[in-house]
Design an enzyme around this catalytic site. Structure first.
Site, short mmCIF file in Angstrom:
data_model
loop_
_atom_site.label_atom_id
_atom_site.label_comp_id
_atom_site.label_asym_id
_atom_site.label_seq_id
_atom_site.Cartn_x
_atom_site.Cartn_y
_atom_site.Cartn_z
N GLY A 122 104.32 102.20 30.50
CA GLY A 122 104.49 102.28 31.95
C GLY A 122 104.97 100.96 32.53
N GLY A 188 85.50 80.61 16.60
CA GLY A 188 85.02 80.97 17.93
C GLY A 188 83.61 81.55 17.87
N ALA A 189 82.65 80.86 18.49
CA ALA A 189 81.28 81.37 18.56
C ALA A 189 81.03 82.05 19.89
CB ALA A 189 80.28 80.24 18.33
N GLY A 190 82.00 82.88 20.33
CA GLY A 190 81.80 83.68 21.53
C GLY A 190 81.18 85.01 21.14
N GLU A 211 83.23 76.44 15.90
CA GLU A 211 83.34 76.48 17.37
C GLU A 211 83.74 75.10 17.88
OE1 GLU A 211 83.10 78.61 20.17
OE2 GLU A 211 83.61 76.68 21.07
N VAL A 245 89.45 73.95 14.92
CA VAL A 245 90.34 74.35 13.82
C VAL A 245 91.75 73.84 14.11
CG1 VAL A 245 91.39 76.31 12.64
CG2 VAL A 245 88.95 76.35 13.22
N VAL A 277 88.94 83.85 19.37
CA VAL A 277 88.96 82.75 20.34
C VAL A 277 89.21 83.23 21.77
CG1 VAL A 277 89.64 81.03 18.64
CG2 VAL A 277 91.40 82.27 19.89
N ASP A 319 90.32 94.07 32.55
CA ASP A 319 90.57 92.81 31.84
C ASP A 319 91.82 92.09 32.33
OD1 ASP A 319 88.37 93.28 30.27
OD2 ASP A 319 89.44 93.19 28.36
N HIS A 451 52.65 101.99 29.26
CA HIS A 451 52.08 101.25 28.11
C HIS A 451 51.94 102.20 26.93
CE1 HIS A 451 49.66 98.42 25.85
NE2 HIS A 451 48.82 99.42 25.60
#
Ligand code: FAD
Ligand code: AMP
Length: 478
Positions: A122, A188-190, A211, A245, A277, A319, A451
């Site tokens: 599109g 990447g430590a996301g 990272e 890196v 990343v 996003d 409980h």
């Protein structure tokens, strides 16, 4: 004459498909354009989330969690099992089946709600026209009263680690590894890096996470980050912070990874490398030069608080616009925009969007962190309750972690809820509900929680805000 729609949505991820269904429910003639095709050439709906994101990653996390528990955690219950094995291909096939069922489910929902699927790429033209280029090259232009751009995101690739078939993988490739590697590197430590690293560490892979930043999970509350780092390390994840890196090389079918840390140049060799990343907005080919929609300096589609773009009648969600890259944020924006189009009052509360990392235990939070509030000079009171003091958590053998509630010292209003725990992904909605209804800590204190439940930790953390938790010593000095 081209067909006219009240609403055309571009992109059928959790932003776009939800917006399309809501618009159709509200009586609007709606179409949704999607370019994603499967290996048989058929259009698949659901976007990143259903195909290569949230759902498949959680399927793999669930399978490997069960495997790990059977191997290492069930003995305490008196359950013994020898020679526990994992059929990785079967695990991946199960994940694919779930993806297939869910994406087909969206096709069914579109039919049930009367949403027209337009298969192809599109492009927004000027005057709210949408050009759709089908796989065979056929071009059709449709007219729309309103357009919702929901084109999502793509993984970020970095020059030091170019994707290499079967060896250097992005998050999509990482979901299709079909045998357990001996060693795995993750850049990447996301969220995605930690989840994918956990999947393979549970199967016995030696996982090294590199990272660049010196701090672990800088976006999370400091207590969550500290506890998370401690527990993941205990599970064997080697998280190397401050490790940037700088290059890779394929040698004898393995990946040599070069990185720089405080001690200088380093290298490791791994069987596979996952690049995690981050993600970037997907807008290539989406916008004609004269369509009136603007991008910001980072390439996101520019929108206001109501997701309106610079072009009248054109909205953008998910996003591809500012805000956290999360499926539920995309979906809620989709609902808001559909409601705005029909003239309903609608708004999105960007202050109450839960975040979750599906490691084990899980890490989850909503609202502001302690460090953010302190930086802003807000006077706060904090209540914390460990799962080690919860009867139900003990019964489940899941005592790692805690619930932390932060309230305003003057108004008592809940400003943030943070947790590490086996089912934090489920518990965090209690924090979100409390914050959405502007609860005070006292409101939570006065509620009757069933409980024995793990949820009681939320109640106790609220009580601890004022030093009144029952099952830990937390009396505040007077
Ligand atoms: P997308 O899901 O990316 O969908 C966009 C769609 O638009 C795609 O189908 C694309 O093909 C289509 N499209 C784009 N351009 C065009 C065009 N020009 N024409 C036609 N079609 C087009 N989020 C969570 O909330 N929880 C999680 O647990 C979670 N886990 C994740 C795990 C991984 C491995 C990854 C990669 C992501 C994860 N996410 C998670 C993030 C989540 O997947 C995204 O935030 C979400 O999918 C965004 O939705 P969206 O609708 O904006 O975009
Ligand atoms: P997220 O955006 O949450 O998926 O996290 C991605 C992480 O990757 C961030 O914490 C970045 O600091 C990290 N990162 C980005 N580039 C590199 C690199 N070249 N080496 C190591 N880590 C990186």
């Amino acid at each position: 004459m081209s067909e006219k729609f009240d609403v055309i949505v571009i992109g059928a991820g959790p932003g776009g498909y939800v917006a399309a269904i809501r618009a159709a429910q509200l009586g609007l003639k709606t179409a949704c354009v999607e370019k994603w095709v499967n290996d048989k050439g058929a259009t698949v709906l659901g976007g990143t989330c259903l195909n290569v994101g949230c759902v498949p990653s959680k399927a793999l996390l669930e399978s490997t969690h069960k495997f790990h528990d059977t191997q290492h955690k069930n003995a305490v219950h008196g359950i013994s099992a020898d020679n526990v094995t994992m059929d990785v291909k079967k695990m991946v096939a199960r994940k694919d089946k779930i993806v297939g069922n869910l994406t087909m489910g969206i096709t069914g929902l579109f039919k049930a709600n009367g949403v027209t699927t337009l298969a192809g790429m599109g492009k927004l033209l000027s005057g709210k026209k949408v050009e759709v280029t089908a796989a065979d090259g056929t071009v059709t232009v449709y007219d729309a009263q309103n357009v919702i751009l929901a084109s999502g995101s793509l993984p970020v690739n970095i020059p030091p680690a170019p994707l290499t078939d079967g060896l250097i993988l992005d998050n999509e490739g990482a979901l299709n590894i079909d045998e357990t590697p001996e060693t795995l590197g993750v850049i990447g430590a996301g969220v995605i890096g930690l989840e994918m690293g956990s999947v393979w560490a549970r199967l016995g892979t030696k996982v090294t996470v590199l990272e660049a930043l010196d701090s672990f999970l800088a976006v999370a509350d400091k207590d969550v980050a500290k506890e998370g780092a401690k527990l993941l390390k205990k599970q064997g994840l080697d998280i190397k912070l401050g490790s940037m890196v700088s290059g890779t090389e394929i040698v004898d079918g393995k990946v040599k990874v070069f990185y720089k840390d405080s001690k200088g140049e380093q290298e490791i060799t791994v069987d596979k490398l996952i690049v995690a990343v981050g993600r970037r907005p997907q807008t290539q080919g989406l916008l004609a030069d004269d369509c009136g929609v603007k991008l910001d300096e980072r390439g996101f589609i520019e929108v206001d608080i109501q997701c309106k773009t610079a072009a009248a009648g054109v909205y953008a969600i998910g996003d591809s616009v500012r805000g956290p890259m999360l499926a539920h944020k995309a979906s809620e924006e989709g609902v808001m925009v559909a409601d705005i189009i029909v003239g309903h009052h609608a708004q999105m509360n960007y202050d109450v969007i839960p975040s979750i990392i599906y490691t084990h235990p899980e890490m989850a939070w909503v609202g502001k962190t302690e460090q953010e509030l302190k930086e802003q000079g807000v006077k706060i009171k904090v209540g914390k309750f460990p799962f080690a003091a919860s009867g139900r958590a003990m019964a489940s053998n899941e005592t790692d972690g805690f619930v932390k509630i932060i309230a305003d010292e003057e108004t008592d209003r809940v400003l943030g809820v943070h947790m590490v725990g086996a089912i934090a992904s489920e518990l965090i909605s209690q924090g979100a509900i409390a914050m959405e209804f502007c609860s005070t800590a006292e409101d939570l204190q006065l509620m009757c929680f069933a409980h024995p439940t793990v949820s009681e930790a939320v109640h106790e953390a609220a009580l601890a805000v004022d030093g009144h938790a029952i099952h830990i010593a937390n009396r505040k000095k007077r």
